[in-house]
Design a protein around this motif. Structure first.
Motif, PDB file in Angstrom:
ATOM      1  N   LEU A 117       0.824  -1.208   0.000  1.00  0.00           N
ATOM      2  CA  LEU A 117       0.000   0.000   0.000  1.00  0.00           C
ATOM      3  C   LEU A 117       0.859   1.259   0.000  1.00  0.00           C
ATOM      4  CD1 LEU A 117      -2.805  -1.038   2.524  1.00  0.00           C
ATOM      5  CD2 LEU A 117      -3.022  -0.774   0.052  1.00  0.00           C
ATOM      6  N   GLY A 118       2.115   1.125   0.438  1.00  0.00           N
ATOM      7  CA  GLY A 118       3.024   2.270   0.420  1.00  0.00           C
ATOM      8  C   GLY A 118       3.357   2.745  -0.983  1.00  0.00           C
ATOM      9  N   LEU A 119       3.094   1.905  -1.985  1.00  0.00           N
ATOM     10  CA  LEU A 119       3.365   2.303  -3.365  1.00  0.00           C
ATOM     11  C   LEU A 119       2.289   3.223  -3.925  1.00  0.00           C
ATOM     12  CD1 LEU A 119       4.505  -1.140  -4.831  1.00  0.00           C
ATOM     13  CD2 LEU A 119       5.946   0.737  -4.034  1.00  0.00           C
ATOM     14  N   LEU A 120       1.120   3.240  -3.305  1.00  0.00           N
ATOM     15  CA  LEU A 120       0.011   4.044  -3.828  1.00  0.00           C
ATOM     16  C   LEU A 120       0.339   5.539  -3.869  1.00  0.00           C
ATOM     17  CD1 LEU A 120      -3.039   2.226  -2.241  1.00  0.00           C
ATOM     18  CD2 LEU A 120      -2.332   2.213  -4.631  1.00  0.00           C
ATOM     19  N   PRO A 121       0.913   6.111  -2.795  1.00  0.00           N
ATOM     20  CA  PRO A 121       1.269   7.532  -2.895  1.00  0.00           C
ATOM     21  C   PRO A 121       2.248   7.804  -4.031  1.00  0.00           C
ATOM     22  CG  PRO A 121       1.308   6.823  -0.610  1.00  0.00           C
ATOM     23  CD  PRO A 121       1.167   5.590  -1.450  1.00  0.00           C
ATOM     24  N   LEU A 122       3.145   6.870  -4.305  1.00  0.00           N
ATOM     25  CA  LEU A 122       4.102   7.052  -5.396  1.00  0.00           C
ATOM     26  C   LEU A 122       3.389   7.085  -6.741  1.00  0.00           C
ATOM     27  CD1 LEU A 122       6.981   4.670  -4.215  1.00  0.00           C
ATOM     28  CD2 LEU A 122       6.791   7.159  -3.944  1.00  0.00           C
ATOM     29  N   LEU A 123       2.399   6.194  -6.928  1.00  0.00           N
ATOM     30  CA  LEU A 123       1.632   6.181  -8.173  1.00  0.00           C
ATOM     31  C   LEU A 123       0.847   7.478  -8.333  1.00  0.00           C
ATOM     32  CD1 LEU A 123       0.244   2.521  -8.202  1.00  0.00           C
ATOM     33  CD2 LEU A 123       2.000   3.486  -9.694  1.00  0.00           C
ATOM     34  N   ALA A 124       0.222   7.926  -7.222  1.00  0.00           N
ATOM     35  CA  ALA A 124      -0.537   9.170  -7.287  1.00  0.00           C
ATOM     36  C   ALA A 124       0.373  10.351  -7.594  1.00  0.00           C
ATOM     37  CB  ALA A 124      -1.274   9.390  -5.970  1.00  0.00           C
ATOM     38  N   ALA A 125       1.560  10.361  -6.988  1.00  0.00           N
ATOM     39  CA  ALA A 125       2.505  11.454  -7.244  1.00  0.00           C
ATOM     40  C   ALA A 125       2.983  11.435  -8.692  1.00  0.00           C
ATOM     41  CB  ALA A 125       3.696  11.331  -6.296  1.00  0.00           C
ATOM     42  N   ALA A 126       3.243  10.223  -9.209  1.00  0.00           N
ATOM     43  CA  ALA A 126       3.695  10.119 -10.601  1.00  0.00           C
ATOM     44  C   ALA A 126       2.626  10.637 -11.551  1.00  0.00           C
ATOM     45  CB  ALA A 126       4.037   8.673 -10.920  1.00  0.00           C
ATOM     46  N   TYR A 127       1.373  10.329 -11.280  1.00  0.00           N
ATOM     47  CA  TYR A 127       0.286  10.804 -12.138  1.00  0.00           C
ATOM     48  C   TYR A 127       0.176  12.325 -12.064  1.00  0.00           C
ATOM     49  CZ  TYR A 127      -4.398  11.589 -13.956  1.00  0.00           C
ATOM     50  OH  TYR A 127      -5.463  12.057 -14.681  1.00  0.00           O
TER      51      TYR A 127
ATOM     52  N   LEU B  92      -7.655  -1.852  -3.935  1.00  0.00           N
ATOM     53  CA  LEU B  92      -8.452  -3.013  -3.543  1.00  0.00           C
ATOM     54  C   LEU B  92      -7.704  -4.316  -3.786  1.00  0.00           C
ATOM     55  CD1 LEU B  92     -11.903  -1.836  -4.927  1.00  0.00           C
ATOM     56  CD2 LEU B  92     -11.295  -2.129  -2.523  1.00  0.00           C
ATOM     57  N   MET B  93      -6.965  -4.391  -4.880  1.00  0.00           N
ATOM     58  CA  MET B  93      -6.185  -5.599  -5.165  1.00  0.00           C
ATOM     59  C   MET B  93      -5.100  -5.815  -4.108  1.00  0.00           C
ATOM     60  SD  MET B  93      -7.391  -7.138  -7.850  1.00  0.00           S
ATOM     61  CE  MET B  93      -6.065  -8.131  -8.537  1.00  0.00           C
ATOM     62  N   MET B  94      -4.468  -4.730  -3.665  1.00  0.00           N
ATOM     63  CA  MET B  94      -3.429  -4.845  -2.637  1.00  0.00           C
ATOM     64  C   MET B  94      -4.024  -5.299  -1.307  1.00  0.00           C
ATOM     65  SD  MET B  94      -1.020  -1.534  -3.390  1.00  0.00           S
ATOM     66  CE  MET B  94       0.045  -1.462  -4.841  1.00  0.00           C
ATOM     67  N   ILE B  95      -5.201  -4.748  -0.970  1.00  0.00           N
ATOM     68  CA  ILE B  95      -5.861  -5.186   0.265  1.00  0.00           C
ATOM     69  C   ILE B  95      -6.233  -6.658   0.170  1.00  0.00           C
ATOM     70  CG2 ILE B  95      -7.921  -4.895   1.692  1.00  0.00           C
ATOM     71  CD1 ILE B  95      -7.858  -1.925   0.998  1.00  0.00           C
ATOM     72  N   GLY B  96      -6.760  -7.075  -0.979  1.00  0.00           N
ATOM     73  CA  GLY B  96      -7.099  -8.481  -1.160  1.00  0.00           C
ATOM     74  C   GLY B  96      -5.887  -9.385  -1.073  1.00  0.00           C
ATOM     75  N   PHE B  97      -4.727  -8.890  -1.558  1.00  0.00           N
ATOM     76  CA  PHE B  97      -3.486  -9.665  -1.524  1.00  0.00           C
ATOM     77  C   PHE B  97      -3.048  -9.944  -0.085  1.00  0.00           C
ATOM     78  CE2 PHE B  97       1.280  -9.760  -1.838  1.00  0.00           C
ATOM     79  CZ  PHE B  97       1.370 -10.969  -2.513  1.00  0.00           C
ATOM     80  N   ALA B  98      -3.416  -9.045   0.850  1.00  0.00           N
ATOM     81  CA  ALA B  98      -3.075  -9.220   2.269  1.00  0.00           C
ATOM     82  C   ALA B  98      -4.050 -10.151   2.985  1.00  0.00           C
ATOM     83  CB  ALA B  98      -3.034  -7.872   2.969  1.00  0.00           C
ATOM     84  N   ARG B  99      -5.007 -10.740   2.254  1.00  0.00           N
ATOM     85  CA  ARG B  99      -5.963 -11.706   2.779  1.00  0.00           C
ATOM     86  C   ARG B  99      -6.744 -11.152   3.975  1.00  0.00           C
ATOM     87  NH1 ARG B  99      -3.311 -17.069   4.250  1.00  0.00           N
ATOM     88  NH2 ARG B  99      -5.479 -17.741   4.295  1.00  0.00           N
ATOM     89  N   PRO B 100      -7.589 -10.153   3.741  1.00  0.00           N
ATOM     90  CA  PRO B 100      -8.419  -9.640   4.842  1.00  0.00           C
ATOM     91  C   PRO B 100      -9.392 -10.705   5.320  1.00  0.00           C
ATOM     92  CG  PRO B 100      -9.190  -8.808   2.732  1.00  0.00           C
ATOM     93  CD  PRO B 100      -7.893  -9.513   2.453  1.00  0.00           C
ATOM     94  N   ALA B 101      -9.692 -10.652   6.603  1.00  0.00           N
ATOM     95  CA  ALA B 101     -10.615 -11.630   7.187  1.00  0.00           C
ATOM     96  C   ALA B 101     -11.589 -10.897   8.097  1.00  0.00           C
ATOM     97  CB  ALA B 101      -9.852 -12.690   7.973  1.00  0.00           C
ATOM     98  N   SER B 102     -12.813 -11.335   8.083  1.00  0.00           N
ATOM     99  CA  SER B 102     -13.819 -10.753   8.967  1.00  0.00           C
ATOM    100  C   SER B 102     -14.137 -11.745  10.081  1.00  0.00           C
ATOM    101  CB  SER B 102     -15.093 -10.412   8.189  1.00  0.00           C
ATOM    102  OG  SER B 102     -15.666 -11.584   7.637  1.00  0.00           O
ATOM    103  N   SER B 103     -14.461 -11.214  11.253  1.00  0.00           N
ATOM    104  CA  SER B 103     -14.808 -12.051  12.401  1.00  0.00           C
ATOM    105  C   SER B 103     -16.296 -12.366  12.360  1.00  0.00           C
ATOM    106  CB  SER B 103     -14.454 -11.339  13.708  1.00  0.00           C
ATOM    107  OG  SER B 103     -13.061 -11.111  13.778  1.00  0.00           O
TER     108      SER B 103
ATOM    109  N   VAL C  34     -11.899 -12.987   3.357  1.00  0.00           N
ATOM    110  CA  VAL C  34     -12.826 -12.270   2.466  1.00  0.00           C
ATOM    111  C   VAL C  34     -12.070 -11.593   1.335  1.00  0.00           C
ATOM    112  CG1 VAL C  34     -14.608 -11.923   4.219  1.00  0.00           C
ATOM    113  CG2 VAL C  34     -12.762 -10.243   3.996  1.00  0.00           C
ATOM    114  N   ALA C  35     -10.881 -12.125   0.988  1.00  0.00           N
ATOM    115  CA  ALA C  35     -10.086 -11.533  -0.093  1.00  0.00           C
ATOM    116  C   ALA C  35     -10.852 -11.527  -1.405  1.00  0.00           C
ATOM    117  CB  ALA C  35      -8.769 -12.296  -0.240  1.00  0.00           C
ATOM    118  N   ALA C  36     -11.634 -12.570  -1.667  1.00  0.00           N
ATOM    119  CA  ALA C  36     -12.380 -12.644  -2.928  1.00  0.00           C
ATOM    120  C   ALA C  36     -13.341 -11.469  -3.071  1.00  0.00           C
ATOM    121  CB  ALA C  36     -13.137 -13.968  -3.003  1.00  0.00           C
ATOM    122  N   ARG C  37     -13.856 -10.988  -1.941  1.00  0.00           N
ATOM    123  CA  ARG C  37     -14.784  -9.857  -1.981  1.00  0.00           C
ATOM    124  C   ARG C  37     -14.079  -8.617  -2.524  1.00  0.00           C
ATOM    125  NH1 ARG C  37     -17.044  -8.494   3.745  1.00  0.00           N
ATOM    126  NH2 ARG C  37     -17.681 -10.683   3.517  1.00  0.00           N
ATOM    127  N   TYR C  38     -12.861  -8.363  -2.040  1.00  0.00           N
ATOM    128  CA  TYR C  38     -12.109  -7.195  -2.495  1.00  0.00           C
ATOM    129  C   TYR C  38     -11.650  -7.368  -3.943  1.00  0.00           C
ATOM    130  CZ  TYR C  38     -12.081  -5.337   2.231  1.00  0.00           C
ATOM    131  OH  TYR C  38     -12.459  -4.823   3.435  1.00  0.00           O
TER     132      TYR C  38
END
Length: 315
Positions: A12-22, A67-78, A288-292
């Protein structure tokens, strides 16, 4: 929300770099446009600026990446998952008198075999725990659906002096009251099966155990192992250890349980046949990675569709 692979969130730390590049790219394009001093010529050679629309596809693309990066981290709900709380406690006498061989191959070995067979035949919806007792009583397998743990605890039993039947009942009752967070206020339906040769020689009395079991509304069924002719050798001296069936019968009948003998231990199915059931809940973390990932795909389609509709190209 929790993450099953939090170490992957560094992406997720790469997102600011992408936004800055744009942003830099857009500023660079604007500087090139300003260099043209002949605005009439610029309007003829350059297409009409798309305005805010040119940022839509990029924004949708960045959201998709997030969203793809969050899904890659395998989010889980209780989530709370129902589970059956019905519990059987098996209490096994490991006093020295259980060495007697008037029951083949010995009282203790016969009791362990009967306990294992009983546990193996329990319906899957039941939880089972094991208590061992001699001079005191110890919980050697907490009540759970893990049959292997309960059986393995029986193989680790060791003999000791004296017999505390009353303490065995109290320890079993405490295990039921500690089954889960709700057990003290809403105890699960339960039954105690006590295997012994019958003499209570230390600790709280059988009558105290009867009163406690009746107060908790938990029946105690007993299995008597031994004959009137049992003997054991203790420190080189032969000692008579006759079975006390009356004590076990009193304990069982006074708590609405049933009294058995080793010969008819197979009838123990009656113990769990009429036991009630109640549902409790346990918390599980579900991926819930599939959801993201699914939502990210929707944003990808939206970014591609907007770019094609407005600019006739993909971003």
């Amino acid at each position: 929300m929790t993450f099953l692979s939090p170490e992957r969130l560094w992406l997720l730390g790469l997102l600011p770099l992408l936004a800055a590049a744009y942003t830099l790219l857009q500023l660079r394009r604007r500087r090139y446009a300003v260099r043209f001093t002949n605005l009439a010529l610029l309007s003829q050679v350059a297409p009409k600026r798309p305005g805010w629309r040119r940022h839509v596809a990029a924004t949708l693309f960045l959201i998709m990446i997030t969203l793809m990066m969050i899904g890659f981290a395998r989010p889980a709900s209780s989530v709370k998952v129902p589970r059956d709380r019905a519990t059987i406690m098996v209490a096994v006498d490991v006093s020295l008198s259980m060495m007697a061989r008037d029951v083949t191959p010995s009282r203790l070995d016969a009791a362990k075999t009967a306990a294992k067979n009983f546990i193996d035949e329990l319906p899957g919806r039941f939880n089972v725990g094991v208590v061992a007792f001699a001079g005191n009583a110890n919980l050697v397998a907490a009540p759970s659906a893990d049959r292997d743990a309960a059986v393995a605890s029986l193989d680790q039993l060791a003999l000791a002096k004296r017999t505390a039947i009353g303490e065995a009942v109290f320890t079993s009752l405490q295990a039921v009251r500690s089954f889960d967070a709700e057990a003290r206020q809403d105890p699960p339906p339960a039954h105690i099966v006590l295997l012994s040769d019958g003499d209570n020689t230390t600790g709280r009395s059988v009558q105290e155990a009867v009163d406690a079991a009746r107060s908790a509304q938990i029946p105690v069924s007993t299995i008597a192992f031994g004959t009137p002719y049992g003997t054991v050798d203790i420190e080189g001296e032969t000692t008579s250890v006759s079975v006390n069936k009356e004590t076990l019968k009193t304990l069982a009948e006074s708590t609405q349980g049933k009294a058995y003998e080793a010969a008819d231990a197979g009838q123990l199915r009656d113990v769990y046949r009429n036991i009630g059931t109640s549902l409790g809940f346990k918390t599980e973390h579900r991926d819930v990675a599939a959801r993201y990932t699914g939502i990210a795909l929707l944003f990808a389609l939206a970014a591609g569709g907007a770019s094609l509709a407005w600019f006739s190209r993909l971003p």
